[in-house]
Design a protein around this motif. Sequence first.
Motif, PDB file in Angstrom:
ATOM      1  N   GLY A 105      -7.411  -3.263   7.153  1.00  0.00           N
ATOM      2  CA  GLY A 105      -6.093  -2.925   7.679  1.00  0.00           C
ATOM      3  C   GLY A 105      -5.049  -3.929   7.241  1.00  0.00           C
ATOM      4  O   GLY A 105      -3.931  -3.567   6.850  1.00  0.00           O
ATOM      5  N   ARG A 139      -4.332  -3.407   3.557  1.00  0.00           N
ATOM      6  CA  ARG A 139      -3.520  -2.211   3.356  1.00  0.00           C
ATOM      7  C   ARG A 139      -2.053  -2.485   3.681  1.00  0.00           C
ATOM      8  O   ARG A 139      -1.146  -1.935   3.051  1.00  0.00           O
ATOM      9  N   GLN A 140      -1.799  -3.334   4.642  1.00  0.00           N
ATOM     10  CA  GLN A 140      -0.427  -3.651   5.040  1.00  0.00           C
ATOM     11  C   GLN A 140       0.263  -4.597   4.065  1.00  0.00           C
ATOM     12  O   GLN A 140       1.490  -4.653   4.026  1.00  0.00           O
ATOM     13  N   HIS A 141      -0.520  -5.349   3.289  1.00  0.00           N
ATOM     14  CA  HIS A 141       0.045  -6.331   2.353  1.00  0.00           C
ATOM     15  C   HIS A 141      -0.560  -6.122   0.962  1.00  0.00           C
ATOM     16  O   HIS A 141      -1.247  -7.005   0.446  1.00  0.00           O
ATOM     17  N   THR A 153      -8.895   1.098   1.089  1.00  0.00           N
ATOM     18  CA  THR A 153      -7.445   1.008   1.290  1.00  0.00           C
ATOM     19  C   THR A 153      -6.621   1.857   0.330  1.00  0.00           C
ATOM     20  O   THR A 153      -5.443   2.082   0.582  1.00  0.00           O
TER      21      THR A 153
END
Length: 346
Positions: free
Chosen positions: A127, A130-132, A153
């Motif tokens: 997670g 995936r955000q960065h 991801t």
Amino acid sequence: MDRRHFLQAPAVLGPLTATGAAGAASARPDPVRPRRLRPGDTLGLISPANASFEREPVALAIEALQALGLKVKLGAHALSRRGQFGGSDAERAEDIHRFFADDGIAGLLALTGGSGCARIVDRLDYGLIRQHPKFFGGFSDVTCLINAIHRQTGLLTFHAPFAGSTWTAFTTQHFRALVMAGEAPLLRNPEGEQGGDLVQAHDRAWTVRGGRARGRLVGGNLAVLSAMAGSAYFPDFDGAVLFLEDINEYIYRVDRMLATLRLAGAFRRLAGVVLGQFTKCEPGDGNYGTLTLDEVFEDYFGGLGVPVYRGAMIGHIPRKFTLPVGAEAEIDADARTLRILAPVVA
């Protein structure tokens, strides 16, 4: 050495940890392009597999990346050691998390390979990754992480030289074109380099089965990839162009690992196959009557009905391509080329 000499243990089956992305592997995420690396960017160096035991290789790695115009930051545990590993499992995963979370870091590159990535693949916070989204590269044992991160991801990752690899002009050119210039290159072995010989004797590629096809690139080191079979991090091979390489494996082990991939269903719906360098993959002492590599590859790939070529500049060799895992590519087995169909960095 760039890679372990023993078969890496597979990732343990079961639900993902609390930091993982439960169920993410059940569907194919849309591909995510990382930002291209630019001169002046800071690259985070990690040791997700083996430790670096001598100072000079680390110094050379840093100097090579600086010569590319990049700044370098060592992970907090990049020079740690526990046994052969670059620190404890928790420490190696922690360095990956810190660099993905740090907006001042443009990408992550492994210092070296070896063994141990399967020990941390289920510790990663997908997670967070995936955000960065950002550049993540390596090869050999890092095959485990580049395929797992893409599978979990959708981030395009890179089968790329280590920081500690030999940065030849050929290797540097291909890395720069794909990762820094944002090009969509045609990957072809160098031709016409006889080196004084009557005909070209090195870096040759040849067709196993002709034809052209398109698909997503997946693959890497055969031993590591086969050890991932049955896990949530195993690539999605449906419609893919598979690329493989290996080093220091007896031919019967190559045969066994290809059988593992076939039994896991990896060859059922491939679009094509690119076989790289199988360096020092030989019969072994006392092994008379063994199949040859030619025969093994023909047995597994000759009857698939898809284009296949062998000898690509992929593997444990000084001059190598950089390949984007998860990107769309076109294989032309007659021309013995692989074309990246669109830029893979933003």
